[in-house]
Every structure is written in structure tokens, then in C-alpha cells.
Design an enzyme around this catalytic site. Structure first.
Site, PDB file in Angstrom:
ATOM      1  N   LYS A 133      -3.885   1.165  -5.683  1.00 33.31           N
ATOM      2  CA  LYS A 133      -2.986   2.294  -5.420  1.00 33.31           C
ATOM      3  C   LYS A 133      -1.599   1.752  -5.183  1.00 33.31           C
ATOM      4  O   LYS A 133      -1.424   0.743  -4.499  1.00 33.31           O
ATOM      5  CB  LYS A 133      -3.477   3.014  -4.153  1.00 33.31           C
ATOM      6  CG  LYS A 133      -2.649   4.202  -3.742  1.00 33.31           C
ATOM      7  CD  LYS A 133      -3.139   5.478  -4.391  1.00 33.31           C
ATOM      8  CE  LYS A 133      -2.182   6.634  -4.247  1.00 33.31           C
ATOM      9  NZ  LYS A 133      -1.090   6.627  -5.235  1.00 33.31           N
ATOM     10  N   LYS A 139      -0.742  -2.944   2.878  1.00 31.88           N
ATOM     11  CA  LYS A 139      -0.276  -1.674   3.434  1.00 31.88           C
ATOM     12  C   LYS A 139      -1.463  -0.708   3.557  1.00 31.88           C
ATOM     13  O   LYS A 139      -1.673  -0.083   4.603  1.00 31.88           O
ATOM     14  CB  LYS A 139       0.789  -1.084   2.501  1.00 31.88           C
ATOM     15  CG  LYS A 139       1.606   0.019   3.098  1.00 31.88           C
ATOM     16  CD  LYS A 139       2.574   0.635   2.076  1.00 31.88           C
ATOM     17  CE  LYS A 139       3.704  -0.287   1.682  1.00 31.88           C
ATOM     18  NZ  LYS A 139       4.782   0.466   0.961  1.00 31.88           N
ATOM     19  N   LYS A 154       0.901  -1.875  -8.311  1.00 31.27           N
ATOM     20  CA  LYS A 154       2.309  -1.481  -8.445  1.00 31.27           C
ATOM     21  C   LYS A 154       2.685  -1.551  -9.913  1.00 31.27           C
ATOM     22  O   LYS A 154       2.150  -2.370 -10.663  1.00 31.27           O
ATOM     23  CB  LYS A 154       3.200  -2.449  -7.662  1.00 31.27           C
ATOM     24  CG  LYS A 154       4.570  -1.898  -7.357  1.00 31.27           C
ATOM     25  CD  LYS A 154       4.492  -0.944  -6.176  1.00 31.27           C
ATOM     26  CE  LYS A 154       5.837  -0.585  -5.615  1.00 31.27           C
ATOM     27  NZ  LYS A 154       5.694  -0.056  -4.240  1.00 31.27           N
ATOM     28  N   THR A 163       7.150   9.180   3.535  1.00 31.67           N
ATOM     29  CA  THR A 163       7.586   7.805   3.832  1.00 31.67           C
ATOM     30  C   THR A 163       8.580   7.825   4.999  1.00 31.67           C
ATOM     31  O   THR A 163       8.445   7.047   5.954  1.00 31.67           O
ATOM     32  CB  THR A 163       8.199   7.130   2.587  1.00 31.67           C
ATOM     33  OG1 THR A 163       7.273   7.265   1.506  1.00 31.67           O
ATOM     34  CG2 THR A 163       8.476   5.665   2.825  1.00 31.67           C
ATOM     35  N   ASN A 222      15.015   9.026  -1.103  1.00 27.64           N
ATOM     36  CA  ASN A 222      13.979   9.873  -0.496  1.00 27.64           C
ATOM     37  C   ASN A 222      13.618   9.420   0.924  1.00 27.64           C
ATOM     38  O   ASN A 222      13.682  10.203   1.869  1.00 27.64           O
ATOM     39  CB  ASN A 222      12.756   9.903  -1.420  1.00 27.64           C
ATOM     40  CG  ASN A 222      11.625  10.707  -0.822  1.00 27.64           C
ATOM     41  OD1 ASN A 222      10.788  10.158  -0.115  1.00 27.64           O
ATOM     42  ND2 ASN A 222      11.623  12.003  -1.039  1.00 27.64           N
ATOM     43  N   SER A 277      -0.295  10.146   0.068  1.00 21.37           N
ATOM     44  CA  SER A 277      -0.851  10.046  -1.291  1.00 21.37           C
ATOM     45  C   SER A 277      -2.381  10.074  -1.217  1.00 21.37           C
ATOM     46  O   SER A 277      -3.048  10.696  -2.044  1.00 21.37           O
ATOM     47  CB  SER A 277      -0.425   8.737  -1.955  1.00 21.37           C
ATOM     48  OG  SER A 277       0.841   8.866  -2.555  1.00 21.37           O
TER      49      SER A 277
HETATM   50  N1  GLU Z   1       5.737   3.734  -3.550  1.00 25.86           N
HETATM   51  C1  GLU Z   1       5.230   3.988  -2.253  1.00 25.86           C
HETATM   52  C2  GLU Z   1       4.998   2.685  -1.516  1.00 25.86           C
HETATM   53  O1  GLU Z   1       5.559   1.681  -1.836  1.00 25.86           O
HETATM   54  C3  GLU Z   1       4.027   4.940  -2.256  1.00 25.86           C
HETATM   55  C4  GLU Z   1       2.837   4.455  -2.986  1.00 25.86           C
HETATM   56  C5  GLU Z   1       1.742   5.509  -3.144  1.00 25.86           C
HETATM   57  O2  GLU Z   1       1.934   6.614  -2.681  1.00 25.86           O
HETATM   58  O3  GLU Z   1       0.741   5.184  -3.776  1.00 25.86           O
HETATM   59  O4  GLU Z   1       4.283   2.649  -0.549  1.00 25.86           O
END
Ligand code: GLU
Length: 419
Positions: free
Chosen positions: A73, A97, A109, A193, A224, A352
């Protein structure tokens, strides 16, 4: 140490962080051998017929770091200067994370090298659809679930879900998160976030005995995450004294109105020139006297040089990798309380997760329900990291890596990957 390519390479930084945690936890070397690189990295070429009739070929990546705890994810960024090493590092940080938050996910990613500001809406749509077609073999609601990141948004997620759904001949809303509400998006996802980062800052204030009311806050980056964090913390009584974006920064000792600043940015393209504010450079902004500093832009913003002059009591990292390891050491010596990215920026992926769960159930929660669930999960994760920080007498970053690496290692062990 000199500021060289090597010391700022996020992939080498991420590897060092894992190496340290594995050693500190006394885990077998195999844990590091598995975690030091992604399971899989795909590079794709995406041809797009541009509006002027020429064909441009864009390069994209998807990195899947580790899936011991669940499907991978993580976000997808559209950016001019993104390297494969950066994408690998970002996927690695996503593994940790998700693990810190206790989510049933591994880390992934993606990125496309492009400047989305220079593309027309049609070109952007073609590029988004082309990317998902090219990575379709390795993504999916049970394999790898992308989401927004730097310069990507719900509309881009919607095009990708549509393209993938056409390919699979059925709606696959669970493929992406951060979708528009009408297409299975979750209430509260857009703000998540910023909200998570503020929850962490509030928890830190409680532990350190800092009063939030009237606390001075500086926000680096007004996208954002940054703009939402500024608004939420302002509404809690703190004073947002400075913010910036890629074009420059603004300062006002009496405090800025984050909503009015956002309106100004939406109208003019930047926070710069906001009425009643003074200009401030990026370095000056990061070194302002304040209680809370929120880096919400890109990697490597707080370098060793910058860290020397940081006067914040708390840093709550809404961006991924904003502090270099040398800067981290300096901040620790100075007694700055740094809430690391893998914790402070985890609000987005947490909601998410809620979005993906709602897509599976086909039943949707209210914004209040989502926000409350997010608050509970962030506060719980903060507490776990804080306990580790206190009992092992290590920085919050190291503590977060210890919590995360331990969980991933435990999953790998019971799955039989280690012996
Ligand atoms: N891009 C965000 C992060 O770096 C969210 C990733 C997601 O929601 O999967 O945590």
C-alpha cells in the site's frame, strides 16, 4: 558529515534505519537481508499523444517493498525529479508506516516522472490510464493499492480505477484509495494526513506540558497535508505564524488565517504576497522560533545546516523523509522532540485503510466516525512509540522503527520466512 549525494540518498538512509533497528532489537540478520530492498520494482514506459500531436514517452515506477503483513500500500507521485532510489525508499517507509499504525498492509510506492502542472487535463488523463495499464499485472485490491501522493489527486485515482475496471470487466473500487466520494471514496480521506499530523502534535504537547492554546506553529509546504494541518491546529487555538510553498514563504507574528491563505493560493497559485504578511525564505522559516514545526513538503528539507538553527520544541513530520539523519542527530542533541514521518504522516494511509474496508463492505461511515477512528488509531500508535522511546531511551524516530520492524519481523517469522 558533508552534504553529499550519498548522505541524502533516501534509499541508503532507509536501509541504515532498518539496519539499526534490526541490530537494536537483536533480530536475526535475515530480517535485514529481506528488508534492505523491495520485493519487486517495476519500471514502465508510458507513451502519450500530446495535444500538439507529438508523442511523449514518460517513465513510471512501482515499488513493492514487503508484503508480510498484507497487500502492499502506498501513494503514487507525479514529479519532475524522482529517481528509482527515491521510490524504493518511499516504499520501504510505507512498510514501516503501516506497521507502526498496525494496519494489515505492507509498503509500496509509485511515481511518474513528469510535471503535471505543464500537462493539459486530457494529457494527464492519458498518462494516468497508461500507467495503470502498464502496472496492472502487479496491482489490485488484494495485491497492491495505490493512493494519492505529491501532485496526484482524487480525479487521477478515479481515471485509474475506471481504466482498471474496464480491463477487469467489473468495478474494482478497492484498487485505489483517495478516490472521489461518489466513486467509493471515504469521508475524511482528503484531510487525513493533516489531521493525523496534528493529532500527533497534540499528543506531544500533552506529554511535554506545552499549551496548545497560543502555541506558535510553522508549516513548510502548503499542499494537501500542510494546508489542512494549518487549518486544524489554528482551529484548536494555536497561532500559525508562517507557511510557505515552492514559490516562497510568508510570516506574520500575530498569526495567519489558514483559510484565507488557502484562498489566496488557489487564486494566485502561491501563498506568496498574502496581504498583511512579510516574505520569508525557506531556511528562515524552518529556523523560526516556534513551539511546533510541521514539515509538509518533500524529502531532505531539514539538513544538518538547517537543524543547527531550528528553534522549534516539536517537529511533527507530515512529509516523508523531511529530516536527514545528520540533522536528526543535531535535533536530538538540542532536545527537539521529533515525531517521525512514519508516525506523524500516517493519517493518510490510515484513512486509506478505512476507505478500502468500506469498499469491501460496500457500507460507508460518516465523516465523524472516520475522524474518530483515525484519532483513536493515531493516539494508540503514538503511545506505543512513546513507550518505546521512554523505556529504551531512544529518539521517537528510532522507537518508531523498532516498533515497526519488530511487527514486520514477527509476521515474517510466523509465515516461515526466517527459518
Ligand atoms: N501517500 C500517502 C503516504 O505517503 C498515503 C498513502 C496511502 O494512502 O496509501 O502515506
Amino acid at each position: 558529515m558533508a552534504r553529499t549525494e550519498e548522505t541524502l540518498n533516501p534509499f541508503l538512509i532507509a536501509q541504515k534505519q532498518v539496519r539499526w533497528a534490526v541490530t537494536e532489537l537483536g533480530l536475526p540478520d535475515a530480517v535485514y537481508e529481506i528488508l534492505k530492498q523491495p520485493l519487486r520494482v517495476l519500471e514502465v514506459s508510458i507513451p502519450v499523444v500530446m495535444d500538439d500531436g507529438t508523442v511523449r514517452v514518460f517513465t513510471g515506477f512501482r515499488s513493492q517493498h514487503n508484503d508480510a503483513l498484507g497487500p502492499t500500500k502506498g501513494g503514487l507521485r507525479f514529479f519532475t525529479e524522482v529517481s528509482v532510489d527515491e521510490v524504493k525508499a518511499l516504499s520501504m517507509w510505507m512498510t514501516f508506516k503501516c506497521a507502526v499504525l498496525g494496519l494489515p498492509y505492507g509498503g509500496g510506492k509509485g511515481a511518474i516522472i513528469c510535471n503535471p502542472k505543464e500537462l493539459s487535463k486530457r494529457e494527464l488523463e492519458e498518462l494516468s490510464r497508461g500507467y495503470i495499464r502498464n502496472v496492472s499485472q502487479i496491482v489490485g485490491p488484494e495485491k497492491d493499492i495505490p493512493a494519492p501522493d505529491v501532485y496526484t489527486n482524487p480525479q487521477i485515482m478515479a481515471w485509474m480505477v475506471d481504466e482498471f475496471s474496464r480491463m477487469r470487466e467489473r468495478n474494482a473500487f478497492g484498487l485505489m484509495t483517495g478516490k472521489p466520494l461518489i466513486l467509493g471514496g471515504s469521508a475524511g480521506r482528503n484531510e487525513a494526513t493533516g489531521r493525523g499530523c496534528v493529532t500527533c502534535a497534540v499528543e506531544a504537547c500533552k506529554r511535554l506540558g506545552i499549551k496548545l492554546d497560543g502555541a506558535r506553529v510553522v508549516v513548510e509546504g502548503y499542499g494537501n497535508a500542510g494546508s489542512v494541518a494549518a487549518r486544524l491546529i489554528h482551529d484548536m487555538g494555536a497561532k500559525v505564524i508562517a507557511v510557505n510553498d515552492s514559490k516562497g514563504g510568508i510570516y506574520r507574528a500575530e498569526g495567519l488565517d489558514p483559510r484565507a491563505v488557502l484562498e489566496h493560493k488557489e487564486k494566485t497559485g502561491s501563498v506568496v504576497g498574502f496581504p498583511g504578511s512579510e516574505p520569508v525564505s525557506n531556511e528562515e522559516l524552518l529556523q523560526l522560533e516556534c513551539e511546533i514545526l510541521i514539515p509538509a513538503a518533500l524529502e531532505n528539507q531539514i539538513t544538518a545546516e538547517v537543524a543547527q538553527g531550528v528553534k522549534a520544541a516539536i517537529i511533527s513530520e507530515a512529509a516523508n523523509g523531511p529530516t536527514t539523519p545528520e540533522a536528526d542527530e543535531i535535533l536530538a542533541e538540542k532536545g527537539v522532540f521529533v515525531i517521525p514521518d512514519i508516525l506523524a504522516s500516517a493519517g493518510g494511509v490510515t484513512v486509506s485503510y478505512f476507505e478500502w474496508v468500506q469498499n469491501i463492505m460496500n457500507y460507508y461511515w460518516t465523516e465523524e466516525e472516520v475522524n474518530e477512528k483515525l484519532r483513536v488509531m493515531m493516539a494508540r500508535a503514538f503511545d506505543a512509540v512513546y513507550q518505546m522511546h521512554r523505556t529504551k531511551n531512544v529518539t521517537m524516530r528510532r522507537a518508531a522503527f523498532m516498533v515497526a520492524v519488530n511487527r514486520v519481523a514477527e509476521a515474517m517469522k510466523v509465515r516461515g520466512w526466517l527459518d
